[in-house]
Design an enzyme around this catalytic site. Structure first.
Site, PDB file in Angstrom:
ATOM      1  CG  ASP A  96      -2.090   0.926   1.094  1.00 59.72           C
ATOM      2  OD1 ASP A  96      -2.353   1.388  -0.035  1.00 59.72           O
ATOM      3  OD2 ASP A  96      -2.760   1.185   2.109  1.00 59.72           O
ATOM      4  CG  LEU A 123      10.509 -16.935  -2.122  1.00 61.04           C
ATOM      5  CD1 LEU A 123      10.279 -16.928  -0.605  1.00 61.04           C
ATOM      6  CD2 LEU A 123      11.104 -15.594  -2.564  1.00 61.04           C
ATOM      7  CG  HIS A 172       0.891   2.042  -9.376  1.00 64.85           C
ATOM      8  ND1 HIS A 172       0.485   1.593  -8.133  1.00 64.85           N
ATOM      9  CD2 HIS A 172      -0.115   2.847  -9.827  1.00 64.85           C
ATOM     10  CE1 HIS A 172      -0.705   2.100  -7.843  1.00 64.85           C
ATOM     11  NE2 HIS A 172      -1.085   2.867  -8.855  1.00 64.85           N
TER      12      HIS A 172
END
Length: 235
Positions: free
Chosen positions: A12, A123, A29
């Site tokens: 966020d 991962l 972004h």
């Protein structure tokens, strides 16, 4: 330091971070996307096994047409770049959410990335795209109801584990720690079922500025929690 097995992050603050610098939201972004690559490297280095990030919610379609189109362009670029990130980190990538809402080329890039990375196991990286937890549960329960109607599943077999198997995160352990950046104090329809016993960490730091030091700080705070009772350990 006890490192969580699975960390979930709500990414966020990209737009507000850019606005504070006098730049368009799209700039935030782009920077946030670049930071995600760095954080994946940090997660692997620290020994985190599972990482799930909230990148685009079912509600994000309501943003301006310009911003949504910019995000779609960014997704196309990132999904392609993620092939190299996946190979470098031996990272398996899975997209959670309803991808049918995206253009066909984006759907194809998602399938390509998941297929390319399916055998990696150092991962496990889940990216939530067009994701909303209520939507996920609704879709999952429709499939479950269909299986019950067809006799593939008995009502007596509907357990918590069975429900979990119908969710987008089937096979992925629940998050131990959830981090939300940029000061908001809510879950915003993210992993509601999966985070029943997750520890939450909220920080005012916007996502583009969230770095390894901030990540370590969140993990240190996690280590102060008493996981048996869900409270903070006494001094």
């Amino acid at each position: 330091m006890n490192v969580p097995n699975h960390i979930a992050i709500i990414l966020d603050g990209n737009g507000r971070w850019a606005k504070a610098k006098g730049m368009p939201r799209s700039y935030g972004h782009v920077k946030g996307c670049a930071n995600l690559e760095t954080i994946c490297d940090d997660m692997k280095e620290l020994g985190v096994k599972y990482l799930t990030v909230y990148a685009f919610s079912t509600e994000n379609w309501k943003r301006s047409r310009e911003e949504v189109e910019g995000l779609m362009k960014l997704f196309r670029s990132y999904l392609k770049k993620c092939l190299k990130i996946s190979e470098r980190n031996k990272m398996r990538v899975k997209i959670i959410g309803d991808i049918t809402a995206f253009d066909q080329d984006i759907q194809e890039k998602i399938v390509q990335l998941e297929e390319f990375s399916k055998d990696y196991d150092e991962l496990y990286f889940q990216i939530a795209l067009n994701y909303g937890s209520r939507d996920e549960i609704t879709r999952g329960m429709r499939r479950m109801a269909q299986d019950v109607a067809e006799g593939k599943l008995l009502p007596s077999e509907v357990t918590e584990d069975a429900i979990g198997n119908y969710l987008d995160t089937a096979g992925v352990p629940d998050p131990d720690l959830m981090i939300r950046t940029s000061g908001e104090l809510r879950l915003s329809n993210f992993l509601l079922w999966q985070m029943a016993y997750t520890e939450f960490y909220f920080t005012d730091v916007p996502w583009p500025d969230f770095n390894k030091a901030e990540l370590v700080r969140a993990i240190e705070k996690y280590n102060q929690r008493d996981r048996r009772y869900g409270g903070v350990k006494e001094e």
